[in-house]
Motif scaffolding. Structure first.
Motif, PDB file in Angstrom:
ATOM      1  N   UNK A  96     104.874  86.204  66.332  1.00 58.22           N
ATOM      2  CA  UNK A  96     104.103  85.163  65.651  1.00 58.22           C
ATOM      3  C   UNK A  96     102.826  84.839  66.422  1.00 58.22           C
ATOM      4  N   UNK A  97     101.765  84.479  65.738  1.00 57.49           N
ATOM      5  CA  UNK A  97     100.531  84.037  66.384  1.00 57.49           C
ATOM      6  C   UNK A  97     100.611  82.524  66.562  1.00 57.49           C
ATOM      7  N   UNK A  98     100.293  82.065  67.782  1.00 57.77           N
ATOM      8  CA  UNK A  98     100.362  80.642  68.097  1.00 57.77           C
ATOM      9  C   UNK A  98      99.051  80.191  68.725  1.00 57.77           C
ATOM     10  N   UNK A  99      98.796  78.904  68.633  1.00 59.94           N
ATOM     11  CA  UNK A  99      97.587  78.304  69.219  1.00 59.94           C
ATOM     12  C   UNK A  99      97.960  77.650  70.539  1.00 59.94           C
ATOM     13  N   UNK A 100      97.441  78.206  71.638  1.00 63.64           N
ATOM     14  CA  UNK A 100      97.680  77.676  72.979  1.00 63.64           C
ATOM     15  C   UNK A 100      96.329  77.313  73.585  1.00 63.64           C
ATOM     16  N   UNK A 101      96.303  76.682  74.751  1.00 61.83           N
ATOM     17  CA  UNK A 101      95.009  76.299  75.328  1.00 61.83           C
ATOM     18  C   UNK A 101      94.011  77.457  75.480  1.00 61.83           C
ATOM     19  N   UNK A 102      94.505  78.687  75.637  1.00 58.39           N
ATOM     20  CA  UNK A 102      93.613  79.846  75.778  1.00 58.39           C
ATOM     21  C   UNK A 102      93.115  80.351  74.427  1.00 58.39           C
ATOM     22  N   UNK A 103      93.625  79.791  73.317  1.00 55.69           N
ATOM     23  CA  UNK A 103      93.214  80.218  71.983  1.00 55.69           C
ATOM     24  C   UNK A 103      94.404  80.707  71.174  1.00 55.69           C
ATOM     25  N   UNK A 104      94.113  81.383  70.063  1.00 59.18           N
ATOM     26  CA  UNK A 104      95.166  81.929  69.190  1.00 59.18           C
ATOM     27  C   UNK A 104      95.618  83.265  69.760  1.00 59.18           C
ATOM     28  N   UNK A 105      96.911  83.353  70.053  1.00 55.17           N
ATOM     29  CA  UNK A 105      97.463  84.570  70.655  1.00 55.17           C
ATOM     30  C   UNK A 105      98.813  84.890  70.033  1.00 55.17           C
ATOM     31  N   UNK A 106      99.199  86.165  70.053  1.00 54.45           N
ATOM     32  CA  UNK A 106     100.567  86.475  69.633  1.00 54.45           C
ATOM     33  C   UNK A 106     101.558  85.923  70.657  1.00 54.45           C
ATOM     34  N   UNK A 107     102.764  85.658  70.208  1.00 54.90           N
ATOM     35  CA  UNK A 107     103.787  85.108  71.098  1.00 54.90           C
ATOM     36  C   UNK A 107     104.002  85.948  72.340  1.00 54.90           C
ATOM     37  N   UNK A 108     103.874  87.266  72.233  1.00 59.48           N
ATOM     38  CA  UNK A 108     104.044  88.134  73.396  1.00 59.48           C
ATOM     39  C   UNK A 108     102.993  87.823  74.458  1.00 59.48           C
ATOM     40  N   UNK A 109     101.775  87.520  74.038  1.00 59.16           N
ATOM     41  CA  UNK A 109     100.733  87.138  75.003  1.00 59.16           C
ATOM     42  C   UNK A 109     101.028  85.758  75.579  1.00 59.16           C
ATOM     43  N   UNK A 110     101.571  84.862  74.756  1.00 59.02           N
ATOM     44  CA  UNK A 110     101.908  83.515  75.242  1.00 59.02           C
ATOM     45  C   UNK A 110     102.941  83.578  76.362  1.00 59.02           C
ATOM     46  N   UNK A 111     103.928  84.454  76.235  1.00 58.21           N
ATOM     47  CA  UNK A 111     104.938  84.551  77.297  1.00 58.21           C
ATOM     48  C   UNK A 111     104.289  85.085  78.575  1.00 58.21           C
ATOM     49  N   UNK A 112     103.370  86.041  78.451  1.00 56.41           N
ATOM     50  CA  UNK A 112     102.677  86.528  79.646  1.00 56.41           C
ATOM     51  C   UNK A 112     101.808  85.438  80.273  1.00 56.41           C
ATOM     52  N   UNK A 113     101.183  84.615  79.455  1.00 63.20           N
ATOM     53  CA  UNK A 113     100.381  83.509  79.996  1.00 63.20           C
ATOM     54  C   UNK A 113     101.253  82.565  80.819  1.00 63.20           C
ATOM     55  N   UNK A 114     102.464  82.279  80.334  1.00 64.21           N
ATOM     56  CA  UNK A 114     103.369  81.395  81.089  1.00 64.21           C
ATOM     57  C   UNK A 114     103.834  82.055  82.379  1.00 64.21           C
ATOM     58  N   UNK A 115     104.088  83.368  82.323  1.00 63.04           N
ATOM     59  CA  UNK A 115     104.512  84.066  83.540  1.00 63.04           C
ATOM     60  C   UNK A 115     103.417  83.998  84.590  1.00 63.04           C
ATOM     61  N   UNK A 116     102.184  84.288  84.186  1.00 61.62           N
ATOM     62  CA  UNK A 116     101.068  84.259  85.135  1.00 61.62           C
ATOM     63  C   UNK A 116     100.891  82.849  85.696  1.00 61.62           C
ATOM     64  N   UNK A 117     100.922  81.863  84.833  1.00 60.34           N
ATOM     65  CA  UNK A 117     100.777  80.463  85.265  1.00 60.34           C
ATOM     66  C   UNK A 117     101.840  80.112  86.307  1.00 60.34           C
ATOM     67  N   UNK A 118     103.056  80.534  86.030  1.00 59.02           N
ATOM     68  CA  UNK A 118     104.172  80.206  86.914  1.00 59.02           C
ATOM     69  C   UNK A 118     104.094  80.969  88.238  1.00 59.02           C
ATOM     70  N   UNK A 119     103.688  82.238  88.179  1.00 61.97           N
ATOM     71  CA  UNK A 119     103.532  83.017  89.412  1.00 61.97           C
ATOM     72  C   UNK A 119     102.451  82.412  90.307  1.00 61.97           C
ATOM     73  N   UNK A 120     101.301  82.128  89.717  1.00 64.29           N
ATOM     74  CA  UNK A 120     100.178  81.617  90.514  1.00 64.29           C
ATOM     75  C   UNK A 120     100.471  80.220  91.040  1.00 64.29           C
TER      76      UNK A 120
END
Length: 186
Positions: A96-120
């Motif tokens: 699914x495409x979702x709206x997150x602070x980085x913009x409209x992204x597919x859910x697969x990209x959203x999970x990667x955004x959370x992983x990166x956020x959490x790692x950093x």
């Protein structure tokens, strides 16, 4: 590897770091945030993504305007993690495409955004509290690839990162990731 499994492993490692905090007012590598504000930012981010993935309103990401930690920051963090993982494990959410602070992204990209956020920010938390992060190198490697590919897609005015910092090519993957996103691992 399923990226939601990667996220679960990273969240588990960060949970251990959060549980090991003894000085919540200590400074972090994020110049304007204390340890408490950093963990609050993570919890607010988890809540925002959980709401977005469930089709609900997200909320503020500014840790100065909302206290998501209350009297038990460790419990608040863990609760946000459980809800976030449940949201990412919903059927069809990664497509699914979702709206997150980085913009409209597919859910697969959203999970990667959370992983990166959490790692950093997990790295930030470990540095601030004198702990050793236990993130898997292969997960950090995958997120280096994701981040390097996606950084060019961010408009400069929406980039939450500083310019990349030089780091040795043979540095550990987590150090290379944080350097790519503007932190100095040394």
């Amino acid at each position: 590897m399923n990226p939601v499994d990667d996220l679960a492993a990273v969240l588990d490692s960060t949970s251990a770091l959060v549980a090991g905090v003894s000085h919540w007012d200590a400074p972090t590598p994020c110049p304007e945030w204390t340890v408490r504000e950093l963990v609050n930012h993570l919890v607010l981010g988890h809540r925002l993504f959980t709401g977005v993935l469930r089709g609900e309103a997200g909320g503020s990401l500014d840790p100065r305007t909302a206290d998501a930690l209350g009297d038990d920051p460790v419990a608040a963090y863990r609760e946000a993690v459980v809800r976030l993982l449940a949201a990412f494990r919903q059927p069809g959410v990664l497509e699914r495409v979702v709206e997150v602070p980085a913009g409209r992204v597919p859910g697969i990209a959203a999970v990667h955004l959370r992983i990166v956020e959490e790692l950093v920010h997990g790295w930030d938390l470990a540095r601030a509290t004198g702990q050793e992060p236990s993130f898997a190198d292969d997960v950090a490697e995958r997120e280096i690839g994701f981040s390097a590919a996606k950084l060019g897609d961010l408009p400069p005015e929406r980039s939450p990162f500083a310019p990349p910092v030089p780091v040795a090519e043979d540095a550990p993957p987590l150090d290379r990731l944080v350097a790519l996103l503007g932190r100095s691992p040394s």
